[in-house]
Design a protein around this motif. Structure first.
Motif, PDB file in Angstrom:
ATOM      1  N   ARG A   1       0.792  -1.117  -0.042  1.00  0.00           N
ATOM      2  CA  ARG A   1      -0.044   0.099   0.066  1.00  0.00           C
ATOM      3  C   ARG A   1       0.936   1.174   0.064  1.00  0.00           C
ATOM      4  N   GLU A   2       1.868   1.207   0.853  1.00  0.00           N
ATOM      5  CA  GLU A   2       2.711   2.259   0.892  1.00  0.00           C
ATOM      6  C   GLU A   2       3.544   2.612  -0.263  1.00  0.00           C
ATOM      7  N   ARG A   3       4.019   1.622  -1.152  1.00  0.00           N
ATOM      8  CA  ARG A   3       4.662   1.663  -2.522  1.00  0.00           C
ATOM      9  C   ARG A   3       3.588   2.274  -3.436  1.00  0.00           C
ATOM     10  N   LEU A   4       2.494   1.687  -3.414  1.00  0.00           N
ATOM     11  CA  LEU A   4       1.370   2.307  -4.482  1.00  0.00           C
ATOM     12  C   LEU A   4       1.025   3.926  -4.227  1.00  0.00           C
ATOM     13  N   GLU A   5       1.203   4.195  -2.833  1.00  0.00           N
ATOM     14  CA  GLU A   5       0.922   5.485  -2.510  1.00  0.00           C
ATOM     15  C   GLU A   5       1.791   6.450  -2.998  1.00  0.00           C
ATOM     16  N   ARG A   6       2.971   5.836  -2.809  1.00  0.00           N
ATOM     17  CA  ARG A   6       4.332   6.587  -3.365  1.00  0.00           C
ATOM     18  C   ARG A   6       4.306   6.748  -4.902  1.00  0.00           C
ATOM     19  N   ALA A   7       3.665   5.603  -5.686  1.00  0.00           N
ATOM     20  CA  ALA A   7       3.554   5.748  -6.881  1.00  0.00           C
ATOM     21  C   ALA A   7       2.427   6.640  -7.634  1.00  0.00           C
ATOM     22  N   LYS A   8       1.533   7.077  -6.632  1.00  0.00           N
ATOM     23  CA  LYS A   8       0.561   8.180  -6.794  1.00  0.00           C
ATOM     24  C   LYS A   8       1.323   9.291  -6.891  1.00  0.00           C
ATOM     25  N   THR A   9       2.373   9.728  -6.047  1.00  0.00           N
ATOM     26  CA  THR A   9       3.097  11.047  -5.921  1.00  0.00           C
ATOM     27  C   THR A   9       3.947  11.076  -7.014  1.00  0.00           C
ATOM     28  N   GLU A  10       4.699   9.868  -7.459  1.00  0.00           N
ATOM     29  CA  GLU A  10       5.446   9.999  -8.517  1.00  0.00           C
ATOM     30  C   GLU A  10       4.552   9.859 -10.029  1.00  0.00           C
ATOM     31  N   LEU A  11       3.520   9.689  -9.982  1.00  0.00           N
ATOM     32  CA  LEU A  11       2.404   9.753 -11.117  1.00  0.00           C
ATOM     33  C   LEU A  11       2.242  11.296 -11.287  1.00  0.00           C
ATOM     34  N   LYS A  12       1.856  11.909 -10.206  1.00  0.00           N
ATOM     35  CA  LYS A  12       1.723  13.358 -10.300  1.00  0.00           C
ATOM     36  C   LYS A  12       2.849  14.075 -10.984  1.00  0.00           C
ATOM     37  N   ARG A  13       4.244  13.732 -10.280  1.00  0.00           N
ATOM     38  CA  ARG A  13       5.354  14.275 -10.808  1.00  0.00           C
ATOM     39  C   ARG A  13       5.608  14.325 -12.438  1.00  0.00           C
ATOM     40  N   GLN A  14       5.439  12.775 -12.841  1.00  0.00           N
ATOM     41  CA  GLN A  14       5.897  12.570 -14.256  1.00  0.00           C
ATOM     42  C   GLN A  14       4.695  13.362 -15.205  1.00  0.00           C
ATOM     43  N   PHE A  15       3.452  13.495 -14.578  1.00  0.00           N
ATOM     44  CA  PHE A  15       2.563  14.255 -15.370  1.00  0.00           C
ATOM     45  C   PHE A  15       2.783  15.824 -15.181  1.00  0.00           C
ATOM     46  N   GLY A  16       3.797  16.410 -14.355  1.00  0.00           N
ATOM     47  CA  GLY A  16       4.039  17.672 -14.002  1.00  0.00           C
ATOM     48  C   GLY A  16       2.761  18.242 -13.260  1.00  0.00           C
ATOM     49  N   ARG A  17       2.287  17.560 -12.578  1.00  0.00           N
ATOM     50  CA  ARG A  17       0.953  18.095 -11.510  1.00  0.00           C
ATOM     51  C   ARG A  17       1.442  18.288  -9.957  1.00  0.00           C
ATOM     52  N   GLU A  18       2.732  18.646  -9.796  1.00  0.00           N
ATOM     53  CA  GLU A  18       3.165  18.760  -8.229  1.00  0.00           C
ATOM     54  C   GLU A  18       2.367  19.933  -7.752  1.00  0.00           C
TER      55      GLU A  18
END
Length: 126
Positions: A109-126
């Motif tokens: 779950r923690e890994r997937l939550e970090r993936a959410k943050t990373e997804l935002k970063r990769q799409f430039g939505r920080e």
């Protein structure tokens, strides 16, 4: 003269009581047999989503950056999605987390939550 009034809760017909009692018996068991695909509808949604064609085992990857990159790639390639690529990818990730519920191990779950943050970063939505 004061008129006598009946209380609002009184009934005009007599109260009937049920006289039949149910016999206590063994608990019934369901006799229908379900296929695995019918039982796990959320698994079918993840596999056959109308929005994204996901890479096999994407949510089992160990690196959140790889999970995010795979979801981004799938979302950008999809021609069937109804929303934007970012929204589709994030929705699929959130759907997986929510449907797994309590059965999802804490580390995953923690890994997937970090993936959410990373997804935002990769799409430039920080």
């Amino acid at each position: 003269m004061a008129a006598s009034r009946k209380p609002a809760h009184s009934r005009t017909s007599p109260v009937r009581k049920k006289t039949t009692l149910r016999k206590a018996g063994p608990a019934r068991q369901k006799t229908t047999v379900r296929k695995a695909s019918e039982k796990r509808w959320s698994q079918r949604v993840t596999r056959e989503s109308n929005a994204l064609d996901l890479e096999q085992g994407v949510f089992k990857l160990t690196d959140p950056k790889k999970i995010a990159a795979s979801l981004k790639h799938s979302a950008e390639r999809s021609s069937r999605r109804k929303a934007g690529a970012y929204r589709s990818a994030l929705s699929m990730l959130t759907f997986y987390i929510n449907r797994a519920g309590k059965t999802l191990p804490k580390f995953q779950r923690e890994r997937l939550e970090r993936a959410k943050t990373e997804l935002k970063r990769q799409f430039g939505r920080e």
